[in-house]
Design an enzyme around this catalytic site. Structure first.
Site, PDB file in Angstrom:
ATOM      1  N   ARG A   1       0.828  -1.220   0.000  1.00 22.82           N
ATOM      2  CA  ARG A   1       0.000   0.000   0.000  1.00 22.82           C
ATOM      3  C   ARG A   1       0.856   1.262   0.000  1.00 22.82           C
ATOM      4  O   ARG A   1       0.414   2.310  -0.465  1.00 22.82           O
ATOM      5  CB  ARG A   1      -0.927  -0.002   1.226  1.00 22.82           C
ATOM      6  CG  ARG A   1      -2.053  -1.016   1.095  1.00 22.82           C
ATOM      7  CD  ARG A   1      -3.069  -0.847   2.196  1.00 22.82           C
ATOM      8  NE  ARG A   1      -3.734   0.445   2.141  1.00 22.82           N
ATOM      9  CZ  ARG A   1      -4.487   0.950   3.128  1.00 22.82           C
ATOM     10  NH1 ARG A   1      -4.651   0.263   4.236  1.00 22.82           N
ATOM     11  NH2 ARG A   1      -5.058   2.131   3.001  1.00 22.82           N
TER      12      ARG A   1
ATOM     13  N   TYR B   1      -8.199  15.785  -4.879  1.00 22.43           N
ATOM     14  CA  TYR B   1      -8.306  17.076  -4.196  1.00 22.43           C
ATOM     15  C   TYR B   1      -7.363  17.121  -3.005  1.00 22.43           C
ATOM     16  O   TYR B   1      -7.111  16.102  -2.365  1.00 22.43           O
ATOM     17  CB  TYR B   1      -9.742  17.384  -3.742  1.00 22.43           C
ATOM     18  CG  TYR B   1     -10.455  16.320  -2.926  1.00 22.43           C
ATOM     19  CD1 TYR B   1     -11.050  15.223  -3.545  1.00 22.43           C
ATOM     20  CD2 TYR B   1     -10.572  16.443  -1.549  1.00 22.43           C
ATOM     21  CE1 TYR B   1     -11.738  14.273  -2.800  1.00 22.43           C
ATOM     22  CE2 TYR B   1     -11.266  15.496  -0.794  1.00 22.43           C
ATOM     23  CZ  TYR B   1     -11.833  14.401  -1.432  1.00 22.43           C
ATOM     24  OH  TYR B   1     -12.509  13.463  -0.701  1.00 22.43           O
ATOM     25  N   PRO B   2      -6.837  18.314  -2.732  1.00 20.99           N
ATOM     26  CA  PRO B   2      -6.014  18.467  -1.528  1.00 20.99           C
ATOM     27  C   PRO B   2      -6.871  18.852  -0.343  1.00 20.99           C
ATOM     28  O   PRO B   2      -7.968  19.407  -0.521  1.00 20.99           O
ATOM     29  CB  PRO B   2      -5.066  19.610  -1.904  1.00 20.99           C
ATOM     30  CG  PRO B   2      -5.826  20.440  -2.876  1.00 20.99           C
ATOM     31  CD  PRO B   2      -6.831  19.541  -3.563  1.00 20.99           C
ATOM     32  N   MET B   3      -6.414  18.540   0.857  1.00 20.57           N
ATOM     33  CA  MET B   3      -7.187  18.919   2.042  1.00 20.57           C
ATOM     34  C   MET B   3      -6.309  19.205   3.265  1.00 20.57           C
ATOM     35  O   MET B   3      -5.159  18.797   3.330  1.00 20.57           O
ATOM     36  CB  MET B   3      -8.229  17.857   2.374  1.00 20.57           C
ATOM     37  CG  MET B   3      -7.695  16.546   2.866  1.00 20.57           C
ATOM     38  SD  MET B   3      -9.026  15.455   3.464  1.00 20.57           S
ATOM     39  CE  MET B   3      -9.532  16.252   4.981  1.00 20.57           C
ATOM     40  N   ASP B   4      -6.910  19.910   4.202  1.00 23.70           N
ATOM     41  CA  ASP B   4      -6.279  20.209   5.497  1.00 23.70           C
ATOM     42  C   ASP B   4      -7.190  19.721   6.615  1.00 23.70           C
ATOM     43  O   ASP B   4      -8.386  19.524   6.408  1.00 23.70           O
ATOM     44  CB  ASP B   4      -6.199  21.739   5.711  1.00 23.70           C
ATOM     45  CG  ASP B   4      -5.116  22.403   4.894  1.00 23.70           C
ATOM     46  OD1 ASP B   4      -4.213  21.710   4.401  1.00 23.70           O
ATOM     47  OD2 ASP B   4      -5.197  23.646   4.759  1.00 23.70           O
ATOM     48  N   LYS B   5      -6.629  19.591   7.784  1.00 22.76           N
ATOM     49  CA  LYS B   5      -7.440  19.425   8.989  1.00 22.76           C
ATOM     50  C   LYS B   5      -7.463  20.803   9.674  1.00 22.76           C
ATOM     51  O   LYS B   5      -6.407  21.420   9.870  1.00 22.76           O
ATOM     52  CB  LYS B   5      -6.830  18.366   9.915  1.00 22.76           C
ATOM     53  CG  LYS B   5      -6.904  16.931   9.349  1.00 22.76           C
ATOM     54  CD  LYS B   5      -8.248  16.272   9.584  1.00 22.76           C
ATOM     55  CE  LYS B   5      -8.400  14.917   8.926  1.00 22.76           C
ATOM     56  NZ  LYS B   5      -7.713  13.817   9.623  1.00 22.76           N
TER      57      LYS B   5
ATOM     58  N   HIS C   1     -14.395   7.399  10.394  1.00 18.91           N
ATOM     59  CA  HIS C   1     -14.083   7.725   8.994  1.00 18.91           C
ATOM     60  C   HIS C   1     -13.825   6.449   8.180  1.00 18.91           C
ATOM     61  O   HIS C   1     -14.359   6.264   7.093  1.00 18.91           O
ATOM     62  CB  HIS C   1     -12.845   8.645   8.971  1.00 18.91           C
ATOM     63  CG  HIS C   1     -12.164   8.749   7.647  1.00 18.91           C
ATOM     64  ND1 HIS C   1     -12.562   9.650   6.685  1.00 18.91           N
ATOM     65  CD2 HIS C   1     -11.110   8.082   7.112  1.00 18.91           C
ATOM     66  CE1 HIS C   1     -11.787   9.516   5.628  1.00 18.91           C
ATOM     67  NE2 HIS C   1     -10.896   8.583   5.852  1.00 18.91           N
TER      68      HIS C   1
ATOM     69  N   GLN D   1      -8.671   4.318  -2.632  1.00 17.32           N
ATOM     70  CA  GLN D   1      -8.194   5.650  -2.252  1.00 17.32           C
ATOM     71  C   GLN D   1      -6.714   5.591  -1.952  1.00 17.32           C
ATOM     72  O   GLN D   1      -6.222   4.592  -1.438  1.00 17.32           O
ATOM     73  CB  GLN D   1      -9.003   6.176  -1.063  1.00 17.32           C
ATOM     74  CG  GLN D   1      -8.333   6.178   0.286  1.00 17.32           C
ATOM     75  CD  GLN D   1      -8.322   4.810   0.949  1.00 17.32           C
ATOM     76  OE1 GLN D   1      -8.510   3.782   0.315  1.00 17.32           O
ATOM     77  NE2 GLN D   1      -8.067   4.801   2.242  1.00 17.32           N
TER      78      GLN D   1
ATOM     79  N   SER E   1     -14.676  14.971   8.972  1.00 15.59           N
ATOM     80  CA  SER E   1     -14.790  15.861   7.803  1.00 15.59           C
ATOM     81  C   SER E   1     -15.661  17.076   8.116  1.00 15.59           C
ATOM     82  O   SER E   1     -15.327  18.206   7.774  1.00 15.59           O
ATOM     83  CB  SER E   1     -15.377  15.108   6.601  1.00 15.59           C
ATOM     84  OG  SER E   1     -14.515  14.065   6.209  1.00 15.59           O
TER      85      SER E   1
HETATM   86  O1  76R Z   1      -5.584   3.263   5.908  1.00 16.84           O
HETATM   87  C1  76R Z   1      -6.669   2.692   6.114  1.00 16.84           C
HETATM   88  O2  76R Z   1      -7.391   2.224   5.229  1.00 16.84           O
HETATM   89  C2  76R Z   1      -7.139   2.664   7.545  1.00 16.84           C
HETATM   90  C3  76R Z   1      -8.269   3.574   7.776  1.00 16.84           C
HETATM   91  C4  76R Z   1      -8.078   4.978   7.181  1.00 16.84           C
HETATM   92  C5  76R Z   1      -7.188   5.983   7.591  1.00 16.84           C
HETATM   93  C6  76R Z   1      -6.174   5.941   8.716  1.00 16.84           C
HETATM   94  C7  76R Z   1      -8.826   5.506   6.055  1.00 16.84           C
HETATM   95  C8  76R Z   1      -9.785   4.802   5.335  1.00 16.84           C
HETATM   96  N1  76R Z   1      -8.432   6.792   5.834  1.00 16.84           N
HETATM   97  C9  76R Z   1      -7.432   7.119   6.728  1.00 16.84           C
HETATM   98  C10 76R Z   1      -6.730   8.315   6.816  1.00 16.84           C
HETATM   99 MN1  76R Z   1      -9.276   8.100   4.519  1.00 16.84          MN
HETATM  100  N2  76R Z   1     -10.054   9.369   3.142  1.00 16.84           N
HETATM  101  C11 76R Z   1      -9.914  10.747   3.148  1.00 16.84           C
HETATM  102  C12 76R Z   1     -10.842  11.306   2.221  1.00 16.84           C
HETATM  103  O3  76R Z   1     -13.577  13.964   1.522  1.00 16.84           O
HETATM  104  C13 76R Z   1     -13.337  13.745   2.735  1.00 16.84           C
HETATM  105  O4  76R Z   1     -14.211  13.957   3.628  1.00 16.84           O
HETATM  106  C14 76R Z   1     -11.976  13.254   3.177  1.00 16.84           C
HETATM  107  C15 76R Z   1     -11.080  12.789   2.024  1.00 16.84           C
HETATM  108  C16 76R Z   1     -11.503  10.253   1.616  1.00 16.84           C
HETATM  109  C17 76R Z   1     -12.569  10.345   0.531  1.00 16.84           C
HETATM  110  C18 76R Z   1     -11.010   9.048   2.203  1.00 16.84           C
HETATM  111  C19 76R Z   1     -11.434   7.762   1.870  1.00 16.84           C
HETATM  112  N3  76R Z   1      -8.073   9.604   5.206  1.00 16.84           N
HETATM  113  C20 76R Z   1      -7.052   9.459   6.100  1.00 16.84           C
HETATM  114  C21 76R Z   1      -6.367  10.743   6.234  1.00 16.84           C
HETATM  115  C22 76R Z   1      -5.156  11.026   7.123  1.00 16.84           C
HETATM  116  C23 76R Z   1      -5.679  11.660   8.382  1.00 16.84           C
HETATM  117  C24 76R Z   1      -4.697  11.887   9.475  1.00 16.84           C
HETATM  118  O5  76R Z   1      -3.654  11.203   9.543  1.00 16.84           O
HETATM  119  O6  76R Z   1      -4.990  12.772  10.324  1.00 16.84           O
HETATM  120  C25 76R Z   1      -7.024  11.640   5.422  1.00 16.84           C
HETATM  121  C26 76R Z   1      -6.683  13.088   5.191  1.00 16.84           C
HETATM  122  C27 76R Z   1      -8.105  10.921   4.787  1.00 16.84           C
HETATM  123  C28 76R Z   1      -9.010  11.472   3.919  1.00 16.84           C
HETATM  124  N4  76R Z   1     -10.409   6.558   3.783  1.00 16.84           N
HETATM  125  C29 76R Z   1     -10.442   5.255   4.211  1.00 16.84           C
HETATM  126  C30 76R Z   1     -11.166   6.624   2.616  1.00 16.84           C
HETATM  127  C31 76R Z   1     -11.690   5.314   2.333  1.00 16.84           C
HETATM  128  C32 76R Z   1     -12.552   4.967   1.103  1.00 16.84           C
HETATM  129  C33 76R Z   1     -11.236   4.470   3.328  1.00 16.84           C
HETATM  130  C34 76R Z   1     -11.538   2.971   3.487  1.00 16.84           C
HETATM  131  C35 76R Z   1     -10.429   2.191   2.865  1.00 16.84           C
HETATM  132  C36 76R Z   1     -10.639   0.725   3.016  1.00 16.84           C
HETATM  133  O7  76R Z   1     -10.549   0.224   4.150  1.00 16.84           O
HETATM  134  O8  76R Z   1     -10.910   0.084   1.991  1.00 16.84           O
END
Ligand code: 76R
Length: 248
Positions: free
Chosen positions: A130, A144-148, A171, A184, A222
């Site tokens: 991965r 798209y880019p994003m912030d927290k 999430h 993703q 989000s």
């Molecule tokens: O890595 C993993 O799959 C474990 C769970 C997981 C983490 C840690 C996960 C799952 N994400 C993680 C981290 Mn995510 N993700 C986004 C967006 O549009 C929005 O509202 C947010 C944009 C999407 C669409 C998305 C999709 N994710 C993160 C982080 C880092 C945060 C941090 O470290 O503070 C961001 C910025 C972020 C944003 N996420 C998933 C998805 C999807 C589809 C999953 C499920 C993946 C799967 O298990 O198949």
């Protein structure tokens, strides 16, 4: 005190967006256009060989709308290779008919929110796969880019780790509903670019992307903490289809 979560970082990533100057392309001779297309396809073949050797991965998408025409998403083990690839492309014939409209520099990132303390997951083959992914050749891509957010009471960076883990768990549950429909890739860009993360989503059908992004807006992470940049959406451009795409 809030503490940072450990991240696992993989291949470096460049999203490179170009706008095509179709007017000057049209004014070029058929011979020059042909040579430019061939050079472009050879350039793509060279990149594909790197991917076959598992030394990186890349895809090209046709972006819909005014923000760009073409996007390259390029993953490589080093930042230097990304710079070399960008410059090599800038020197091609076809690049002289394009301008850069946006770019995004980051590194494939997985965080350890979901892993147990003291367990080394980074060296597991599935985690390595991965972190150094061969990109899926799926028809549609959204970037798209994003912030927290860091504003008044809604400051992600002053939340305790347990609270953040809980929100990330919620999430991931929303995300997992789209397993098989959406892939993703989260890339981290602290210190590399203007936002904190890049989000790249791949799908076979555009609609699940809309549904996922909409549904996630209701997840607290989000709704309360997400800030988003511009969205880019495109269809895949395979090497063999490039001649047709550029054909006048
Ligand atoms: O890595 C993993 O799959 C474990 C769970 C997981 C983490 C840690 C996960 C799952 N994400 C993680 C981290 Mn995510 N993700 C986004 C967006 O549009 C929005 O509202 C947010 C944009 C999407 C669409 C998305 C999709 N994710 C993160 C982080 C880092 C945060 C941090 O470290 O503070 C961001 C910025 C972020 C944003 N996420 C998933 C998805 C999807 C589809 C999953 C499920 C993946 C799967 O298990 O198949």
């Amino acid at each position: 005190m809030a503490e940072a979560v450990e991240t696992m970082d993989g291949w470096y990533c460049l999203h490179d967006f170009r706008v095509m100057d179709w007017t000057s392309w049209k004014l070029a001779s058929e011979e020059n256009r042909q040579a430019a297309i061939e050079e472009f396809q050879n350039w793509m073949s060279d990149m594909e060989q790197v991917e076959e050797a598992n030394n990186g991965s890349q895809l090209v998408y046709k972006i819909i709308g005014h923000k760009a025409d073409i996007m390259f998403m390029i993953l490589r083990p080093t930042m230097d290779e990304l710079q070399e690839i960008e410059t090599a492309f800038d020197k091609t014939k076809i690049a002289s008919f394009m301008t850069k409209s946006f770019s995004y520099l980051s590194v494939v990132e997985l965080s350890k929110y979901m892993s147990k303390p003291g367990v080394d997951i980074e060296h597991k083959p599935e985690v390595q796969a991965r972190l150094k992914p061969i990109l899926p050749r799926w028809d549609y891509m959204c970037f798209y880019p994003m912030d927290k957010r860091r504003m008044n009471d809604d400051n992600w960076y002053s939340l305790e780790k347990d609270a953040r883990s809980k929100l990330m768990y919620e999430h991931s549950k929303t995300g997992r509903k789209y397993a098989g429909q959406i892939k993703q890739i989260i890339t981290g860009s602290f210190g590399f670019d203007d936002w904190e993360w890049g989000v790249t989503l791949f799908a076979h059908d555009p609609l699940p992307i809309k549904k996922l992004v909409y549904e996630m807006r209701f997840d607290e992470v989000s709704a309360r903490y997400g800030e988003f940049g511009d969205f880019y959406f495109g269809n895949i451009l395979e090497k063999d289809a490039a001649a047709n795409y550029f054909h006048i």
